[in-house]
Design a protein around this motif. Structure first.
Motif, PDB file in Angstrom:
ATOM      1  N   TYR A 408       0.907  -1.330   0.096  1.00 14.65           N
ATOM      2  CA  TYR A 408       0.124  -0.106   0.083  1.00 14.65           C
ATOM      3  C   TYR A 408       1.008   1.225  -0.014  1.00 14.65           C
ATOM      4  N   PHE A 409       0.394   2.185  -1.138  1.00 14.26           N
ATOM      5  CA  PHE A 409       1.347   3.550  -1.146  1.00 14.26           C
ATOM      6  C   PHE A 409       0.113   4.552  -1.175  1.00 14.26           C
ATOM      7  N   PHE A 410       0.295   5.243   0.227  1.00 14.87           N
ATOM      8  CA  PHE A 410      -0.941   6.198   0.306  1.00 14.87           C
ATOM      9  C   PHE A 410      -0.232   7.625   0.155  1.00 14.87           C
ATOM     10  N   GLY A 411      -0.925   8.536  -0.505  1.00 17.54           N
ATOM     11  CA  GLY A 411      -0.212   9.760  -0.573  1.00 17.54           C
ATOM     12  C   GLY A 411      -1.519  11.028  -0.270  1.00 17.54           C
ATOM     13  N   ASP A 412      -0.981  11.964   0.443  1.00 14.64           N
ATOM     14  CA  ASP A 412      -1.997  13.326   0.695  1.00 14.64           C
ATOM     15  C   ASP A 412      -2.721  13.471  -0.577  1.00 14.64           C
ATOM     16  N   PRO A 413      -4.276  13.524  -0.667  1.00 18.91           N
ATOM     17  CA  PRO A 413      -5.018  13.766  -1.914  1.00 18.91           C
ATOM     18  C   PRO A 413      -4.992  15.052  -2.230  1.00 18.91           C
ATOM     19  N   ASN A 414      -4.333  15.940  -1.470  1.00 20.44           N
ATOM     20  CA  ASN A 414      -4.379  17.367  -2.060  1.00 20.44           C
ATOM     21  C   ASN A 414      -3.002  17.774  -2.558  1.00 20.44           C
ATOM     22  N   LYS A 415      -1.964  17.215  -2.092  1.00 22.52           N
ATOM     23  CA  LYS A 415      -0.508  17.868  -2.567  1.00 22.52           C
ATOM     24  C   LYS A 415      -0.053  16.914  -3.553  1.00 22.52           C
ATOM     25  N   PHE A 416      -0.478  15.587  -3.442  1.00 23.28           N
ATOM     26  CA  PHE A 416       0.067  14.889  -4.631  1.00 23.28           C
ATOM     27  C   PHE A 416      -0.299  14.851  -5.940  1.00 23.28           C
ATOM     28  N   PRO A 417      -1.629  15.341  -5.832  1.00 24.52           N
ATOM     29  CA  PRO A 417      -2.168  15.358  -7.518  1.00 24.52           C
ATOM     30  C   PRO A 417      -2.064  16.862  -8.092  1.00 24.52           C
ATOM     31  N   THR A 418      -1.407  17.913  -7.071  1.00 16.85           N
ATOM     32  CA  THR A 418      -1.241  19.374  -7.532  1.00 16.85           C
ATOM     33  C   THR A 418      -0.307  19.259  -8.638  1.00 16.85           C
ATOM     34  N   VAL A 419      -0.783  20.142  -9.815  1.00 16.02           N
ATOM     35  CA  VAL A 419      -0.065  20.210 -10.913  1.00 16.02           C
ATOM     36  C   VAL A 419       0.664  21.406 -10.961  1.00 16.02           C
ATOM     37  N   ARG A 420       1.864  21.296 -11.440  1.00 11.21           N
ATOM     38  CA  ARG A 420       2.897  22.314 -11.530  1.00 11.21           C
ATOM     39  C   ARG A 420       3.520  22.001 -12.976  1.00 11.21           C
ATOM     40  N   LYS A 421       4.134  23.185 -13.331  1.00 13.84           N
ATOM     41  CA  LYS A 421       4.955  23.056 -14.862  1.00 13.84           C
ATOM     42  C   LYS A 421       6.331  22.889 -14.518  1.00 13.84           C
ATOM     43  N   THR A 422       6.844  22.113 -15.152  1.00 16.04           N
ATOM     44  CA  THR A 422       8.261  21.681 -15.042  1.00 16.04           C
ATOM     45  C   THR A 422       9.005  21.943 -16.679  1.00 16.04           C
ATOM     46  N   GLN A 423      10.243  21.760 -16.761  1.00 16.49           N
ATOM     47  CA  GLN A 423      10.918  22.139 -18.034  1.00 16.49           C
ATOM     48  C   GLN A 423      10.732  20.614 -18.891  1.00 16.49           C
ATOM     49  N   GLN A 424      10.485  19.448 -18.248  1.00 17.80           N
ATOM     50  CA  GLN A 424      10.462  18.394 -18.936  1.00 17.80           C
ATOM     51  C   GLN A 424       9.051  18.236 -19.599  1.00 17.80           C
ATOM     52  N   TYR A 425       8.065  18.660 -18.510  1.00 20.28           N
ATOM     53  CA  TYR A 425       6.660  17.981 -18.917  1.00 20.28           C
ATOM     54  C   TYR A 425       5.728  19.499 -18.564  1.00 20.28           C
ATOM     55  N   ALA A 426       4.883  19.536 -19.461  1.00 20.80           N
ATOM     56  CA  ALA A 426       3.890  20.750 -19.514  1.00 20.80           C
ATOM     57  C   ALA A 426       2.938  20.769 -18.103  1.00 20.80           C
ATOM     58  N   ALA A 427       2.858  19.690 -17.445  1.00 18.94           N
ATOM     59  CA  ALA A 427       2.118  19.532 -16.303  1.00 18.94           C
ATOM     60  C   ALA A 427       2.569  18.335 -15.729  1.00 18.94           C
ATOM     61  N   GLN A 428       2.919  18.556 -14.248  1.00 21.45           N
ATOM     62  CA  GLN A 428       3.485  17.216 -13.611  1.00 21.45           C
ATOM     63  C   GLN A 428       3.033  17.334 -12.068  1.00 21.45           C
ATOM     64  N   THR A 429       2.968  16.210 -11.487  1.00 21.30           N
ATOM     65  CA  THR A 429       2.363  16.086 -10.295  1.00 21.30           C
ATOM     66  C   THR A 429       3.769  15.501  -9.194  1.00 21.30           C
ATOM     67  N   LEU A 430       3.291  15.354  -7.874  1.00 21.49           N
ATOM     68  CA  LEU A 430       4.001  14.713  -7.077  1.00 21.49           C
ATOM     69  C   LEU A 430       4.105  13.389  -7.380  1.00 21.49           C
ATOM     70  N   THR A 431       2.903  13.096  -7.458  1.00 26.95           N
ATOM     71  CA  THR A 431       2.421  11.551  -7.929  1.00 26.95           C
ATOM     72  C   THR A 431       3.413  10.845  -9.011  1.00 26.95           C
ATOM     73  N   ASP A 432       3.445  11.953 -10.111  1.00 24.22           N
ATOM     74  CA  ASP A 432       4.444  11.812 -11.135  1.00 24.22           C
ATOM     75  C   ASP A 432       5.746  11.654 -10.595  1.00 24.22           C
ATOM     76  N   ASP A 433       6.324  12.274  -9.907  1.00 21.25           N
ATOM     77  CA  ASP A 433       7.622  12.517  -9.274  1.00 21.25           C
ATOM     78  C   ASP A 433       8.106  11.071  -9.120  1.00 21.25           C
ATOM     79  N   PHE A 434       7.231  10.558  -8.102  1.00 21.42           N
ATOM     80  CA  PHE A 434       7.317   9.330  -7.258  1.00 21.42           C
ATOM     81  C   PHE A 434       7.155   8.234  -8.303  1.00 21.42           C
ATOM     82  N   ALA A 435       6.435   8.078  -9.163  1.00 20.26           N
ATOM     83  CA  ALA A 435       6.304   7.171 -10.334  1.00 20.26           C
ATOM     84  C   ALA A 435       7.390   7.191 -11.227  1.00 20.26           C
ATOM     85  N   LEU A 436       8.190   8.206 -11.399  1.00 14.35           N
ATOM     86  CA  LEU A 436       9.345   8.004 -12.298  1.00 14.35           C
ATOM     87  C   LEU A 436      10.386   7.649 -11.369  1.00 14.35           C
TER      88      LEU A 436
END
Length: 547
Positions: A408-436
């Protein structure tokens, strides 16, 4: 000298003798209750150095009385009542020892009882002379000058010290302020008692060098720190006699320190309902309790039972460290069973992520066995760890497990999906960061704070406290002593009462919210045990992964 003169002289002599005997009676006729005896003696059993000695009691538990006795006795250099008390114990030994030995028969380690009244007498008399030199300098602080000292502490001291108070047998002189409120008492022994007020700025507490320090009611922490500096030179003991209505730092620091081995803090407690508080009838106690409850139900615990009021607004009041907190050894034994592991993360920007490792056993009971950071979370103000560092931490923990893996991997449902812009991707979340990093967090979590609190309280903390703990009557959540951040959060997570002055606040205080949120996110998902011998598995939803 005629007969009338002789008769008048005999009368004067008799009055002087009666006055002398009355003075002696005021000094010597005091039989301490168990909690007062502990307060007077326990600090002398602590390690050398400046010790803190607390008497945490309800209203009418004798706090001011025992505080005034200490001021008087330290000024005199000895306890004038101890010999009378020791003789009382020795002379009534057979009666006092039967049927159950009392508290004063215990030896210094509170393990064995004395065999004879003489042994008890010798032990009690060993405390007659104080470890504090005479003359002494005693700093005494109350809530304010007018009431705390003028109408409470000073009148109590007058009951215990025979007058007059100028060139009297015990007090040489008093320097007054604000009318008839004493500021400095000069004793015939050369000792001085200097009064302070909690209304004064903290810098007023600076600069003195003291042999002993007293606090009648809780001081501000800044005042305590300032006075503590003046205690270090002579290793002065500090005496607290208070009702715990304010200043939660005392609970968080001094009372917490008292549980540590080798500490320099001793605590005595008393509540109004104690049978030893025999100067009030049970009817009076019950009426006082009802009156306090009418004024403010939250103050009943402090004013009646002597428990810290700042904990009365606990969000998880049923969390009990004697039940839900278990030892590291016990937790390790439970981990040897077939279990399913999980991790919950509550991220922050400047401060470290709150990371809680846990497992679910075959009964679907949740056990929190490790947390990060190890330092007290409220005290950590910054952190430079990256998502990669946290991912490596979780992977290292996963590799250390010998009977399973983190499922089980549980993450804060507010902050994990928050979208931000990065140099690599137009939209990336903390969920994406851990998925990488190869870790896929479930953020499909109900974030209703009210429902989460109810779930923790009802589904996991609850058990029938009126019945013994059994296999069918037990909580479903446990915390290891290695997880002090989680334990402290569950103990001290409170409502922010400042948010509302009329109705009870529905807003939690932020101080201990981090790991409380980890517990809430974990419980509201109701994780179940997944038997590794079956094909059961858990596949977290991929919602939030946008790249």
């Amino acid at each position: 000298m005629d007969d009338k003169d002789k008769q008048r002289k005999r009368l004067d002599d008799l009055q002087q003798e009666l006055k002398r005997r009355n003075n002696i009676k005021i000094l010597t006729e005091y039989y301490p209750r168990s909690f007062h005896w502990e307060f007077v003696t326990n600090w002398r059993k602590q390690k050398k150095g400046s010790v803190s000695n607390l008497f945490v009691g309800s209203n009418q538990s004798g706090k001011t009385t025992i505080g005034a006795i200490l001021v008087r006795d330290i000024a005199l250099g000895y306890h004038p009542w101890i010999k009378n008390f020791a003789n009382h114990v020795k002379d009534n030994w057979a009666k006092l020892k039967t049927p159950t030995p009392g508290w004063w028969f215990k030896d210094i380690d509170h393990t064995d009882y004395f065999e004879t009244g003489q042994e008890a007498y010798d032990y009690i008399m060993s405390f007659e002379l104080l470890d504090i030199p005479t003359p002494s300098q005693y700093a005494m602080s109350a809530k304010d000058f007018k009431k705390g000292i003028g109408t409470v502490f000073w009148p109590k001291l007058q009951e215990l010290v025979p007058g007059p108070y100028k060139d009297g047998p015990y007090i040489k002189n008093i320097i007054y302020m604000q009318g008839r409120v004493p500021e400095i008492i000069e004793w015939q022994t050369g000792s001085k008692t200097v009064f302070f007020s909690g209304e004064q700025d903290s810098f007023r507490y600076e600069g003195g060098t003291w042999d002993a320090i007293g606090w009648d009611e809780p001081p501000k922490q800044t005042q305590y720190v300032a006075m503590k500096r003046g205690a270090l030179v002579k290793s002065a003991p500090m005496f607290f006699h208070l009702t715990p209505l304010s200043e939660p730092w005392i609970f968080d620091t001094l009372m917490a320190d008292a549980k540590e081995e080798g500490n320099s803090v001793s605590i005595s407690t008393c509540n109004l309902m104690d049978a030893e508080v025999d100067w009030m009838t049970q009817e009076s106690k019950d009426e006082f309790k009802r009156e306090v409850h009418r004024e403010d139900p939250h103050q009943v615990e402090a004013r009646v039972y002597g428990r810290f009021a700042h904990l009365l607004g606990r969000i998880y009041p049923t969390y009990d460290e004697n039940v839900h907190l278990i030892s590291c050894n016990e937790m390790e034994q439970r981990m040897t069973q077939n279990v399913t592991y999980g991790v919950t993360v509550d991220p922050h920007d400047r401060r470290p992520f709150a990371v809680a490792f846990w497992f679910v056993d075959a009964n679907n009971d949740i056990h929190f066995y490790k947390n990060y950071p190890l330092e007290p979370m409220p005290e950590v103000k910054s952190c430079d760890l990256t998502v990669k560092n946290y991912a490596e931490m979780i992977k290292t923990e996963q590799e250390s497990l010998t009977n399973g893996k983190i499922t089980y991997f549980f993450g804060d449902p507010n902050k994990f999906p928050t979208v931000r812009k990065t140099q690599q991707y137009a939209a990336q979340t903390l969920t994406d960061d851990f998925a990488l990093e190869g870790l896929y967090f479930d953020v499909e979590i109900n974030d209703s704070i009210a429902e989460g609190h109810r779930t923790v309280r009802s589904d996991y903390l609850y058990y029938d406290i009126k019945e013994p703990i059994t296999a069918t009557n037990k909580p479903k959540i446990y915390v290891s002593t290695a997880c002090m951040n989680i334990h402290q959060a569950m103990m001290k997570y409170t409502w922010d009462e400042k948010k509302s002055k009329v109705l009870a606040s529905e807003v939690p205080h932020e101080k201990y919210k981090d790991f409380s949120d980890c517990v809430r996110y974990s419980c509201i998902k109701h994780p179940i045990f997944l038997d590794v011998d079956t094909n059961m598995s858990y596949n977290p939803p991929l919602t939030g992964r946008l790249f």
